[in-house]
Design a protein around this motif. Structure first.
Motif, PDB file in Angstrom:
ATOM      1  N   HIS A 144       0.870  -1.166   0.000  1.00 48.89           N
ATOM      2  CA  HIS A 144       0.000   0.000   0.000  1.00 48.89           C
ATOM      3  C   HIS A 144       0.910   1.221   0.000  1.00 48.89           C
ATOM      4  CE1 HIS A 144      -3.343   2.574   1.917  1.00 48.89           C
ATOM      5  NE2 HIS A 144      -3.552   2.468   0.630  1.00 48.89           N
ATOM      6  N   CYS A 197       0.936   4.423   2.735  1.00 54.52           N
ATOM      7  CA  CYS A 197       1.538   4.315   4.069  1.00 54.52           C
ATOM      8  C   CYS A 197       2.743   3.376   4.106  1.00 54.52           C
ATOM      9  CB  CYS A 197       0.494   3.858   5.084  1.00 54.52           C
ATOM     10  SG  CYS A 197      -0.079   2.172   4.812  1.00 54.52           S
ATOM     11  N   CYS A 246      -6.611  -1.066   4.641  1.00 54.59           N
ATOM     12  CA  CYS A 246      -5.215  -1.243   5.036  1.00 54.59           C
ATOM     13  C   CYS A 246      -5.136  -1.382   6.549  1.00 54.59           C
ATOM     14  CB  CYS A 246      -4.385  -0.063   4.550  1.00 54.59           C
ATOM     15  SG  CYS A 246      -2.655  -0.153   5.072  1.00 54.59           S
ATOM     16  N   LYS A 262      -2.634  -0.790   8.442  1.00 52.34           N
ATOM     17  CA  LYS A 262      -1.770   0.224   9.050  1.00 52.34           C
ATOM     18  C   LYS A 262      -2.437   1.594   9.110  1.00 52.34           C
ATOM     19  CE  LYS A 262       2.793   2.358   8.568  1.00 52.34           C
ATOM     20  NZ  LYS A 262       4.009   2.394   7.742  1.00 52.34           N
ATOM     21  N   CYS A 263      -2.946   2.080   7.959  1.00 54.76           N
ATOM     22  CA  CYS A 263      -3.491   3.445   7.921  1.00 54.76           C
ATOM     23  C   CYS A 263      -5.022   3.488   7.926  1.00 54.76           C
ATOM     24  CB  CYS A 263      -2.965   4.193   6.694  1.00 54.76           C
ATOM     25  SG  CYS A 263      -3.589   3.563   5.118  1.00 54.76           S
ATOM     26  N   GLN A 264      -5.657   2.318   7.842  1.00 54.38           N
ATOM     27  CA  GLN A 264      -7.121   2.197   7.890  1.00 54.38           C
ATOM     28  C   GLN A 264      -7.827   2.838   6.693  1.00 54.38           C
ATOM     29  OE1 GLN A 264      -8.410   0.160  10.259  1.00 54.38           O
ATOM     30  NE2 GLN A 264      -6.280  -0.108  10.806  1.00 54.38           N
ATOM     31  N   ARG A 265      -7.107   3.102   5.600  1.00 52.75           N
ATOM     32  CA  ARG A 265      -7.737   3.653   4.403  1.00 52.75           C
ATOM     33  C   ARG A 265      -8.306   2.526   3.562  1.00 52.75           C
ATOM     34  NH1 ARG A 265      -3.058   7.914   3.353  1.00 52.75           N
ATOM     35  NH2 ARG A 265      -3.985   9.675   4.446  1.00 52.75           N
TER      36      ARG A 265
END
Length: 127
Positions: free
Chosen positions: A61, A64, A82, A84-87
């Motif tokens: 991704h 991030c 994702c 890590k970044c929750q997008r």
């Protein structure tokens, strides 16, 4: 817990050389507990000899810089999220790319890296 042919200790790192039970040879830094790499056409788990290997794409991704197997990403109705970044990541998203392949044994749950090939079988396009 580190296990080696020469010592077992809950806190001490493994000795410099060990006999790897996976490859039945002397290896540096006891890699047995770490990384296992297989060929894309390999069908048996090198650890438990089970024929229950599952292939997964390794995704990057780019927003991030998270890199991980597809099962680390949360599956949603419209795509993935994702970890890590929750997008959200939707199908065809240019911020996500497949950078390799991994395998996981459904029997012993050992995770492995799949050697790069022209095309690893069974892997979809990036979501």
């Amino acid at each position: 817990m580190f296990t080696c042919s020469t010592r077992t200790s809950p806190i001490a790192p493994p000795p410099r050389w060990c006999v790897c039970s996976v490859f039945n040879r002397r290896v540096a830094n006891c890699r047995e507990a770490r990384l296992v790499q297989i060929r894309a056409d390999q069908s048996l788990c090198p650890v438990c000899k089970s024929a229950r290997l599952e292939l997964f794409p390794i995704l990057h991704h780019m927003i991030c810089a998270f890199v991980g197997p597809s099962y680390d990403f949360v599956e949603k109705e419209a795509g993935y999220t994702c970890p890590k970044c929750q997008r959200d990541i939707v199908s065809g998203d240019e911020t996500c790319e497949i950078v390799g392949a991994s395998a996981r044994c459904a029997n012993c749950f050992k995770e492995m890296v799949v050697s790069p090939t022209i095309e690893a079988p069974g892997l979809p396009d990036c979501m």
